[in-house]
Design an enzyme around this catalytic site. Sequence first.
Site, PDB file in Angstrom:
ATOM      1  N   ARG A   1      -2.653  -3.763  11.475  1.00 55.28           N
ATOM      2  CA  ARG A   1      -2.011  -2.807  12.394  1.00 55.28           C
ATOM      3  C   ARG A   1      -1.773  -3.432  13.761  1.00 55.28           C
ATOM      4  NH1 ARG A   1      -5.017   2.985  11.404  1.00 55.28           N
ATOM      5  NH2 ARG A   1      -4.774   3.019   9.160  1.00 55.28           N
TER       6      ARG A   1
ATOM      7  N   SER B   1      -4.464   3.574   0.994  1.00 56.86           N
ATOM      8  CA  SER B   1      -5.311   4.738   1.276  1.00 56.86           C
ATOM      9  C   SER B   1      -4.584   6.018   0.858  1.00 56.86           C
ATOM     10  CB  SER B   1      -5.600   4.804   2.782  1.00 56.86           C
ATOM     11  OG  SER B   1      -4.402   5.125   3.476  1.00 56.86           O
TER      12      SER B   1
ATOM     13  N   ARG C   1      15.563  -4.803  12.127  1.00 58.50           N
ATOM     14  CA  ARG C   1      15.184  -6.073  11.495  1.00 58.50           C
ATOM     15  C   ARG C   1      14.683  -7.074  12.514  1.00 58.50           C
ATOM     16  NH1 ARG C   1      20.743  -6.362   8.186  1.00 58.50           N
ATOM     17  NH2 ARG C   1      21.361  -5.783  10.304  1.00 58.50           N
TER      18      ARG C   1
ATOM     19  N   ASP D   1      -7.687   2.651  -2.002  1.00 53.24           N
ATOM     20  CA  ASP D   1      -8.737   2.517  -0.988  1.00 53.24           C
ATOM     21  C   ASP D   1      -9.280   3.911  -0.632  1.00 53.24           C
ATOM     22  OD1 ASP D   1     -10.276   1.174   0.940  1.00 53.24           O
ATOM     23  OD2 ASP D   1      -8.748   1.440   2.501  1.00 53.24           O
TER      24      ASP D   1
ATOM     25  N   GLY E   1     -12.017   0.786  12.060  1.00 55.40           N
ATOM     26  CA  GLY E   1     -11.319   0.929  13.326  1.00 55.40           C
ATOM     27  C   GLY E   1     -11.485  -0.259  14.254  1.00 55.40           C
TER      28      GLY E   1
ATOM     29  N   SER F   1     -12.420  -5.887   9.861  1.00 56.01           N
ATOM     30  CA  SER F   1     -11.451  -6.570  10.735  1.00 56.01           C
ATOM     31  C   SER F   1     -12.192  -7.256  11.870  1.00 56.01           C
ATOM     32  CB  SER F   1     -10.452  -5.560  11.324  1.00 56.01           C
ATOM     33  OG  SER F   1      -9.429  -5.274  10.394  1.00 56.01           O
TER      34      SER F   1
HETATM   35  P1  13P Z   1     -10.957  -2.142   9.388  1.00 59.93           P
HETATM   36  O1  13P Z   1     -10.742  -0.861  10.116  1.00 59.93           O
HETATM   37  O2  13P Z   1     -12.053  -2.946   9.975  1.00 59.93           O
HETATM   38  O3  13P Z   1      -9.695  -2.938   9.248  1.00 59.93           O
HETATM   39  O4  13P Z   1     -11.436  -1.777   7.885  1.00 59.93           O
HETATM   40  C1  13P Z   1     -10.489  -1.409   6.914  1.00 59.93           C
HETATM   41  C2  13P Z   1     -11.115  -0.874   5.683  1.00 59.93           C
HETATM   42  O5  13P Z   1     -12.308  -0.951   5.454  1.00 59.93           O
HETATM   43  C3  13P Z   1     -10.225  -0.234   4.706  1.00 59.93           C
HETATM   44  O6  13P Z   1     -10.930   0.338   3.652  1.00 59.93           O
HETATM   45  O1  G3H Z   2     -10.515   2.648   5.746  1.00 61.31           O
HETATM   46  C1  G3H Z   2      -9.464   3.195   6.021  1.00 61.31           C
HETATM   47  C2  G3H Z   2      -8.206   2.440   6.194  1.00 61.31           C
HETATM   48  O2  G3H Z   2      -8.171   1.806   7.439  1.00 61.31           O
HETATM   49  C3  G3H Z   2      -7.033   3.324   5.944  1.00 61.31           C
HETATM   50  O3  G3H Z   2      -6.658   4.066   7.048  1.00 61.31           O
HETATM   51  O4  G3H Z   2      -6.297   6.366   6.108  1.00 61.31           O
HETATM   52  O5  G3H Z   2      -5.241   5.698   8.245  1.00 61.31           O
HETATM   53  O6  G3H Z   2      -4.426   4.740   6.097  1.00 61.31           O
HETATM   54  P1  G3H Z   2      -5.605   5.284   6.872  1.00 61.31           P
HETATM   55 ZN    ZN Z   3     -12.806   1.184   4.223  1.00 61.51          ZN
END
Ligand code: 13P
Ligand code: G3H
Ligand code: ZN
Length: 315
Positions: free
Chosen positions: A265, A50, A286, A82, A181, A219
């Site tokens: 996560r 991202s 580690r 992403d 989320g 997720s």
């Molecule tokens: P989740 O928050 O369901 O893991 O989705 C992640 C996502 O779509 C990243 O682009």
């Molecule tokens: O869809 C978004 C992803 O979960 C990325 O999240 O921008 O906090 O890295 P982030």
């Molecule tokens: Zn997404």
Amino acid sequence: MALVTTTEMFKKAFDGKYAIGAFNINDMEIIQGVTRAAKVQNSACILQVSKSALKYANPLYLKAMVDAAVAETGIDVALHLDHGPDFETVKEVIDAGFTSVMFDGSHYEYEENVAKTIEVVKYAHERGIVVEAELGKLAGVEDDVKVDSANATYTDPDQAVDFVKRTGVDSLAIAIGTSHGAYKFKGEPKLDFDRLETITNKLEAAGFSKYPIVLHGASSVDPASVEMCNKYGGEIKGARGIPNEMLRKAAGMAVCKINMDTDIRLAMTAGIRKSMAEKPEAFDPRGYLGLARELIQSLVESKIKDVLGSVDSMK
Ligand code: 13P
Ligand code: G3H
Ligand code: ZN
């Protein structure tokens, strides 16, 4: 072995009625956990980054670590941007060696989304890079953009056909009820599979045969990880994801890419919390990062085997 695009992955996934997992990466432990799991299951995978992960880790580090993971495992990996917010970010990662980009113009008015996506597609295609775009609005939080469920809109099937035709995007992320989320449903989980089928049929009728669809916010919010987080001091209450059966159903339809970040996560946090709680005297990173990496690996192995169905897709 070099990084690959998603073109071949998606063709095989569509025909084989499975999906390729797209896992968000931010650091070495996640990259190793995911790619080692893919290796064990002989599966291709997508590692996605991202805008905030780019800021956190620097694309140069991520690209170098992903190259190392490909050298170690020998599996097919696509390195993907992403939710790319603008042309500049797309250009930055393509120039850094990413093989796939998402341009997310879903928050713009339709015509503006089309125009901006066309610009990205042109730059990417001239360099052999594939493009994912998004139509419809998912609820949830991503990169500081919060969309509440009242403002989420499902993808319109006719607009999806028009969008693919005019932009030339290689895959399309659609909104059918998933959200980003850990808190996806208040009531019963429900996805609009009829809409997914209509979109695929309309694309097929317009000459876009076997067109790959992408599912964001997918997720399952793994209950075992949530439980482990909470057992060792976490306070994650009311978290709820997409049931595995629904993800399997989507993978058997036109969904060729399933995005997961929250599950990674949670597994990572569970490992760190457990390790720290059980060994309060320890302070070697580690130890706790090693357990986090193990839990990520076993989560991704079971996703590939039990949910995505991409086992042996490397054959
Ligand atoms: P989740 O928050 O369901 O893991 O989705 C992640 C996502 O779509 C990243 O682009
Ligand atoms: O869809 C978004 C992803 O979960 C990325 O999240 O921008 O906090 O890295 P982030
Ligand atoms: Zn997404």
